[in-house]
Design a protein around this motif. Structure first.
Motif, short mmCIF file in Angstrom:
data_model
loop_
_atom_site.label_atom_id
_atom_site.label_comp_id
_atom_site.label_asym_id
_atom_site.label_seq_id
_atom_site.Cartn_x
_atom_site.Cartn_y
_atom_site.Cartn_z
N ALA A 126 43.26 56.82 41.06
CA ALA A 126 42.76 55.58 40.26
C ALA A 126 42.06 54.73 41.41
O ALA A 126 42.51 54.52 42.40
CB ALA A 126 44.00 54.95 39.72
N ALA A 127 41.25 54.07 40.89
CA ALA A 127 40.30 53.14 41.77
C ALA A 127 39.54 52.10 40.83
O ALA A 127 39.33 52.58 39.49
CB ALA A 127 39.36 54.07 42.52
N ARG A 128 39.11 50.97 41.30
CA ARG A 128 38.35 49.90 40.42
C ARG A 128 37.52 49.36 41.60
O ARG A 128 37.77 48.93 42.66
CB ARG A 128 39.38 49.08 39.79
CG ARG A 128 40.43 48.43 40.83
CD ARG A 128 41.17 47.28 39.94
NE ARG A 128 41.95 46.50 40.49
CZ ARG A 128 43.56 46.83 40.93
NH1 ARG A 128 43.72 47.85 40.62
NH2 ARG A 128 43.80 45.81 41.64
N GLY A 129 36.64 48.70 40.86
CA GLY A 129 35.57 47.98 41.46
C GLY A 129 34.28 47.61 40.43
O GLY A 129 33.70 48.44 40.13
N ARG A 130 34.35 46.39 39.77
CA ARG A 130 33.37 45.98 38.90
C ARG A 130 32.21 45.57 39.21
O ARG A 130 31.01 45.75 38.64
CB ARG A 130 34.06 44.90 37.83
CG ARG A 130 33.34 44.54 36.53
CD ARG A 130 34.22 43.53 35.78
NE ARG A 130 33.27 43.25 34.72
CZ ARG A 130 33.22 41.93 34.15
NH1 ARG A 130 33.80 41.01 34.83
NH2 ARG A 130 32.32 41.59 33.37
N SER A 131 31.97 44.95 40.24
CA SER A 131 31.03 44.60 40.93
C SER A 131 30.54 44.48 42.46
O SER A 131 31.93 44.66 43.09
CB SER A 131 30.55 43.18 40.43
OG SER A 131 31.65 42.21 40.85
N GLY A 132 29.49 44.26 42.93
CA GLY A 132 29.52 44.20 44.45
C GLY A 132 29.53 45.47 45.13
O GLY A 132 29.43 46.61 44.59
N MET A 133 29.96 45.56 46.34
CA MET A 133 30.00 47.06 46.96
C MET A 133 31.23 47.59 47.62
O MET A 133 31.40 48.57 48.38
CB MET A 133 29.05 46.72 48.35
CG MET A 133 29.68 45.54 49.19
SD MET A 133 28.77 45.05 50.84
CE MET A 133 27.35 44.34 50.04
N ASN A 134 32.46 46.88 47.02
CA ASN A 134 33.81 47.43 47.23
C ASN A 134 34.58 48.15 46.40
O ASN A 134 34.40 47.92 45.05
CB ASN A 134 34.64 46.32 47.84
CG ASN A 134 34.12 45.52 49.13
OD1 ASN A 134 33.64 46.28 50.02
ND2 ASN A 134 34.04 44.25 49.01
N VAL A 135 35.30 49.02 46.56
CA VAL A 135 36.24 49.69 45.61
C VAL A 135 37.42 49.62 46.22
O VAL A 135 37.82 50.08 47.51
CB VAL A 135 35.73 51.49 45.53
CG1 VAL A 135 36.66 52.23 44.88
CG2 VAL A 135 34.20 51.61 44.87
N TRP A 136 38.41 49.25 45.20
CA TRP A 136 39.88 49.07 45.69
C TRP A 136 40.62 50.44 45.23
O TRP A 136 40.60 50.69 44.03
CB TRP A 136 40.54 47.89 45.18
CG TRP A 136 41.88 47.73 45.20
CD1 TRP A 136 43.00 47.83 44.47
CD2 TRP A 136 42.55 47.12 46.38
NE1 TRP A 136 44.09 47.45 45.27
CE2 TRP A 136 43.89 46.84 46.53
CE3 TRP A 136 41.80 46.87 47.72
CZ2 TRP A 136 44.73 46.38 47.43
CZ3 TRP A 136 42.82 46.14 48.76
CH2 TRP A 136 44.01 46.08 48.57
N VAL A 137 41.20 50.93 45.96
CA VAL A 137 42.26 52.09 45.79
C VAL A 137 43.60 51.99 45.87
O VAL A 137 43.94 51.63 47.05
CB VAL A 137 41.74 53.43 46.58
CG1 VAL A 137 42.32 54.54 46.21
CG2 VAL A 137 40.45 53.64 46.40
N PRO A 138 44.74 51.90 44.98
CA PRO A 138 45.96 51.55 45.21
C PRO A 138 46.64 53.02 45.99
O PRO A 138 46.07 53.83 45.75
CB PRO A 138 46.46 51.54 43.84
CG PRO A 138 45.51 51.41 42.93
CD PRO A 138 44.19 51.84 43.60
#
Length: 215
Positions: A139-151
């Motif tokens: 699972a990962a998320r990132g709605r805008s910009g240049m970053n992706v957050w991964v728990p």
């Protein structure tokens, strides 16, 4: 941060902005500071909260869109807050290179960056990585910009394993207080042909090995 929030890529929608403004109106003494560092690299509209409180500041920087060496931003806000900022600058290194100021003004005036294409490029890389991770059960998320957050279950272990595999990521501890662990991936330098390789490395790094018992 109204859009391209670091590290999750979250963005404030119009409905969310209305709700937040209602909350802020009930606390007029709050100092509201907004950082629009995603200007010209994000394809989502800006929904600012400025004006909902007596004291506010809105900052728009140039480093993300035009290069990290352009450490310059423009600032607006209420009269009292701006006076306080100017007072602070008088006590320290408040001088900003006139050459840098003119360079940024020229870049803005000439439209040197195709904002739509830049935002689209980041969006393609970000969405491709999120999709590739989903295919691998991550699972990962990132709605805008240049970053992706991964728990992740273990930040230190994930960061170390990814570094060993040749990928440098940011541990989430520096960005969070009480939220669960995670790592930040930045897609700005990730080529389209590298997405699958990165997703494989992340999927391998976040898997928790079963604990072994000894008797």
């Amino acid at each position: 941060t109204d859009r391209a929030q670091n590290p999750t890529g979250a963005a404030v929608s119009a409905a969310r902005a209305r709700a937040l403004r209602e909350v802020l109106r009930g606390h007029p003494g709050t100092l509201l500071v907004e950082d629009d560092h995603g200007h010209r690299i994000v394809d989502l509209p800006l929904h600012p909260l400025a004006g909902a409180t007596r004291h506010w500041a809105f900052v728009r920087s140039a480093a993300k869109a035009y290069g990290p060496d352009l450490r310059l931003a423009v600032l607006t806000g209420d009269e009292v807050t701006l006076d306080r900022v100017r007072g602070r600058q008088r006590l320290g290194p408040g001088w900003v290179s006139r050459i840098t100021q003119r360079a940024v003004a020229r870049l803005w005036a000439d439209g040197a960056v195709d904002a739509g294409e830049v935002a689209a490029a980041y969006g393609r890389r970000r969405d491709a990585l999120i999709a590739a991770l989903a295919e691998r059960g991550v699972a990962a998320r990132g709605r805008s910009g240049m970053n992706v957050w991964v728990p992740v279950p273990d930040e230190t272990g994930a960061v170390a394993r990814l570094l060993q595999a040749g990928w440098a990521v940011a541990p989430g501890a520096r960005f969070r207080l009480a939220s669960p662990a995670g790592v930040r991936l930045t897609v700005s330098a990730v080529g389209e042909g590298e997405v699958g390789e990165l997703a494989d490395a992340v999927a391998s790094a976040v898997r928790v090995s079963p604990r072994r018992g000894y008797v």
